[in-house]
Write a protein that holds these residues in place. Structure first.
Motif, PDB file in Angstrom:
ATOM      1  N   LEU A 144      24.383  26.238  32.714  1.00 51.27           N
ATOM      2  CA  LEU A 144      25.505  25.793  33.541  1.00 51.27           C
ATOM      3  C   LEU A 144      25.162  24.426  34.119  1.00 51.27           C
ATOM      4  O   LEU A 144      24.076  24.219  34.657  1.00 51.27           O
ATOM      5  CB  LEU A 144      25.774  26.776  34.678  1.00 51.27           C
ATOM      6  N   LEU A 145      26.097  23.514  34.007  1.00 44.48           N
ATOM      7  CA  LEU A 145      25.948  22.174  34.553  1.00 44.48           C
ATOM      8  C   LEU A 145      26.968  22.037  35.677  1.00 44.48           C
ATOM      9  O   LEU A 145      28.176  22.147  35.445  1.00 44.48           O
ATOM     10  CB  LEU A 145      26.206  21.131  33.461  1.00 44.48           C
ATOM     11  N   TRP A 146      26.501  21.841  36.912  1.00 45.40           N
ATOM     12  CA  TRP A 146      27.358  21.712  38.087  1.00 45.40           C
ATOM     13  C   TRP A 146      27.511  20.229  38.403  1.00 45.40           C
ATOM     14  O   TRP A 146      26.522  19.514  38.518  1.00 45.40           O
ATOM     15  CB  TRP A 146      26.734  22.422  39.283  1.00 45.40           C
ATOM     16  N   LEU A 147      28.743  19.761  38.563  1.00 46.63           N
ATOM     17  CA  LEU A 147      29.022  18.356  38.834  1.00 46.63           C
ATOM     18  C   LEU A 147      29.958  18.221  40.028  1.00 46.63           C
ATOM     19  O   LEU A 147      30.754  19.116  40.313  1.00 46.63           O
ATOM     20  CB  LEU A 147      29.692  17.701  37.613  1.00 46.63           C
ATOM     21  N   HIS A 148      29.870  17.073  40.710  1.00 47.68           N
ATOM     22  CA  HIS A 148      30.871  16.738  41.729  1.00 47.68           C
ATOM     23  C   HIS A 148      31.142  15.249  41.687  1.00 47.68           C
ATOM     24  O   HIS A 148      30.382  14.464  41.131  1.00 47.68           O
ATOM     25  CB  HIS A 148      30.454  17.210  43.134  1.00 47.68           C
ATOM     26  N   CYS A 149      32.266  14.886  42.262  1.00 44.66           N
ATOM     27  CA  CYS A 149      32.703  13.492  42.336  1.00 44.66           C
ATOM     28  C   CYS A 149      33.363  13.311  43.709  1.00 44.66           C
ATOM     29  O   CYS A 149      34.552  13.055  43.813  1.00 44.66           O
ATOM     30  CB  CYS A 149      33.677  13.208  41.193  1.00 44.66           C
ATOM     31  N   ASN A 150      32.571  13.488  44.771  1.00 44.97           N
ATOM     32  CA  ASN A 150      33.107  13.549  46.115  1.00 44.97           C
ATOM     33  C   ASN A 150      32.270  12.671  47.045  1.00 44.97           C
ATOM     34  O   ASN A 150      31.046  12.838  47.127  1.00 44.97           O
ATOM     35  CB  ASN A 150      33.083  15.015  46.583  1.00 44.97           C
ATOM     36  N   ASN A 151      32.934  11.743  47.743  1.00 45.88           N
ATOM     37  CA  ASN A 151      32.226  10.820  48.640  1.00 45.88           C
ATOM     38  C   ASN A 151      31.417  11.529  49.714  1.00 45.88           C
ATOM     39  O   ASN A 151      30.282  11.152  50.007  1.00 45.88           O
ATOM     40  CB  ASN A 151      33.219   9.866  49.313  1.00 45.88           C
ATOM     41  N   GLN A 152      31.998  12.547  50.348  1.00 47.14           N
ATOM     42  CA  GLN A 152      31.302  13.255  51.417  1.00 47.14           C
ATOM     43  C   GLN A 152      30.042  13.940  50.883  1.00 47.14           C
ATOM     44  O   GLN A 152      28.985  13.913  51.521  1.00 47.14           O
ATOM     45  CB  GLN A 152      32.235  14.275  52.061  1.00 47.14           C
ATOM     46  N   LEU A 153      30.136  14.535  49.699  1.00 43.84           N
ATOM     47  CA  LEU A 153      28.975  15.188  49.101  1.00 43.84           C
ATOM     48  C   LEU A 153      27.922  14.158  48.687  1.00 43.84           C
ATOM     49  O   LEU A 153      26.722  14.397  48.833  1.00 43.84           O
ATOM     50  CB  LEU A 153      29.396  16.020  47.893  1.00 43.84           C
ATOM     51  N   ARG A 154      28.365  13.004  48.197  1.00 45.61           N
ATOM     52  CA  ARG A 154      27.413  11.935  47.845  1.00 45.61           C
ATOM     53  C   ARG A 154      26.686  11.449  49.092  1.00 45.61           C
ATOM     54  O   ARG A 154      25.471  11.266  49.076  1.00 45.61           O
ATOM     55  CB  ARG A 154      28.133  10.768  47.167  1.00 45.61           C
ATOM     56  N   SER A 155      27.437  11.231  50.168  1.00 43.92           N
ATOM     57  CA  SER A 155      26.831  10.760  51.417  1.00 43.92           C
ATOM     58  C   SER A 155      25.808  11.755  51.951  1.00 43.92           C
ATOM     59  O   SER A 155      24.794  11.366  52.528  1.00 43.92           O
ATOM     60  CB  SER A 155      27.906  10.515  52.479  1.00 43.92           C
ATOM     61  N   ALA A 156      26.062  13.050  51.752  1.00 45.97           N
ATOM     62  CA  ALA A 156      25.125  14.090  52.179  1.00 45.97           C
ATOM     63  C   ALA A 156      24.011  14.291  51.148  1.00 45.97           C
ATOM     64  O   ALA A 156      23.148  15.142  51.339  1.00 45.97           O
ATOM     65  CB  ALA A 156      25.870  15.404  52.400  1.00 45.97           C
ATOM     66  N   ARG A 157      24.068  13.510  50.096  1.00 41.74           N
ATOM     67  CA  ARG A 157      23.070  13.568  49.008  1.00 41.74           C
ATOM     68  C   ARG A 157      22.966  14.960  48.399  1.00 41.74           C
ATOM     69  O   ARG A 157      21.866  15.475  48.178  1.00 41.74           O
ATOM     70  CB  ARG A 157      21.727  13.070  49.485  1.00 41.74           C
ATOM     71  N   ILE A 158      24.131  15.547  48.136  1.00 41.09           N
ATOM     72  CA  ILE A 158      24.178  16.830  47.447  1.00 41.09           C
ATOM     73  C   ILE A 158      24.110  16.534  45.957  1.00 41.09           C
ATOM     74  O   ILE A 158      25.029  15.977  45.371  1.00 41.09           O
ATOM     75  CB  ILE A 158      25.472  17.606  47.787  1.00 41.09           C
ATOM     76  N   GLY A 159      22.978  16.863  45.331  1.00 43.87           N
ATOM     77  CA  GLY A 159      22.768  16.596  43.914  1.00 43.87           C
ATOM     78  C   GLY A 159      22.120  15.245  43.675  1.00 43.87           C
ATOM     79  O   GLY A 159      21.597  14.608  44.602  1.00 43.87           O
ATOM     80  N   ILE A 160      22.176  14.818  42.412  1.00 42.76           N
ATOM     81  CA  ILE A 160      21.622  13.520  42.011  1.00 42.76           C
ATOM     82  C   ILE A 160      22.640  12.792  41.144  1.00 42.76           C
ATOM     83  O   ILE A 160      23.395  13.421  40.405  1.00 42.76           O
ATOM     84  CB  ILE A 160      20.281  13.674  41.248  1.00 42.76           C
ATOM     85  N   PRO A 161      22.695  11.463  41.227  1.00 45.28           N
ATOM     86  CA  PRO A 161      23.683  10.724  40.433  1.00 45.28           C
ATOM     87  C   PRO A 161      23.371  10.796  38.945  1.00 45.28           C
ATOM     88  O   PRO A 161      22.213  10.749  38.534  1.00 45.28           O
ATOM     89  CB  PRO A 161      23.561   9.295  40.954  1.00 45.28           C
ATOM     90  N   LEU A 162      24.430  10.923  38.135  1.00 43.28           N
ATOM     91  CA  LEU A 162      24.265  10.898  36.689  1.00 43.28           C
ATOM     92  C   LEU A 162      24.144   9.471  36.177  1.00 43.28           C
ATOM     93  O   LEU A 162      23.518   9.227  35.163  1.00 43.28           O
ATOM     94  CB  LEU A 162      25.450  11.574  36.000  1.00 43.28           C
ATOM     95  N   ASP A 163      24.792   8.534  36.869  1.00 44.09           N
ATOM     96  CA  ASP A 163      24.870   7.166  36.367  1.00 44.09           C
ATOM     97  C   ASP A 163      24.849   6.212  37.549  1.00 44.09           C
ATOM     98  O   ASP A 163      25.740   6.231  38.381  1.00 44.09           O
ATOM     99  CB  ASP A 163      26.180   7.013  35.581  1.00 44.09           C
TER     100      ASP A 163
END
Length: 176
Positions: A9-28
């Motif tokens: 399973l590959l979990w992805l998000h594209c959400n500013n709030q989640l990025r700011s909280a550093r949930i996960g790692i950037p793909l690109d």
């Protein structure tokens, strides 16, 4: 490498709030707007997703989960092969940064694929493809399969639906 019958399973998000909280790692990192801490689309673990939802940083609607995957072979030194070579050869294109969010939003309209919604999910994927490729240009008249009144595009669409039914849903006879 996964065992017989395992589907990662590959979990992805594209959400500013989640990025700011550093949930996960950037793909690109190549398309990083200022303050995004990396790319637009981020990969997460199941634990990241649970943490974000539990702490109300995001909701289940912010995440997309993909089952399965494909590994491209590379040369021993890693300089040739793989997806990068496919892009360089023109087999694949990189989605332009200015439309990644719209492609993401379009793809979020999908549901877990079933025999009842396979047609709808595939239409959504075609819509995302059109957004990514800026495919608003008028289409030429589609040729017909020799000796029939079936267009080549129609035949290709039917083949895609049958392939998805057989290899994604494991339903060999769900589409007639």
């Amino acid at each position: 490498v996964f065992g017989e019958g395992e589907r990662p399973l590959l979990w992805l998000h594209c959400n500013n709030q989640l990025r700011s909280a550093r949930i996960g790692i950037p793909l690109d990192n190549d398309d990083s707007p200022k303050g995004n801490y990396g790319g637009i689309i981020w990969e997460c673990t199941l634990e990241d997703v649970a943490y974000a939802i539990r702490h109300k940083i995001g909701s289940s609607q912010d995440f997309m989960v993909i089952s399965g995957g494909f590994i491209w072979e590379k040369s021993d030194d890693g300089t040739t092969g793989g997806i990068r070579e496919q892009v360089l050869n023109g087999s694949f294109e990189i989605v332009p940064s200015n439309c990644k969010q719209q492609v993401w939003d379009t793809l979020l309209g999908q549901e877990i694929m079933t025999t009842q919604n396979i047609h709808t999910n595939i239409k959504i994927r075609f819509s995302a493809w059109d957004v990514a490729s800026n495919n608003d240009a008028p289409k030429d008249k589609d040729p017909f399969v020799f000796g029939t009144n079936i267009t080549v595009a129609n035949l290709a669409d039917k083949a895609l639906h049958k392939w998805a039914a057989k290899y994604i849903l494991n339903e060999s006879d769900c589409l007639t």
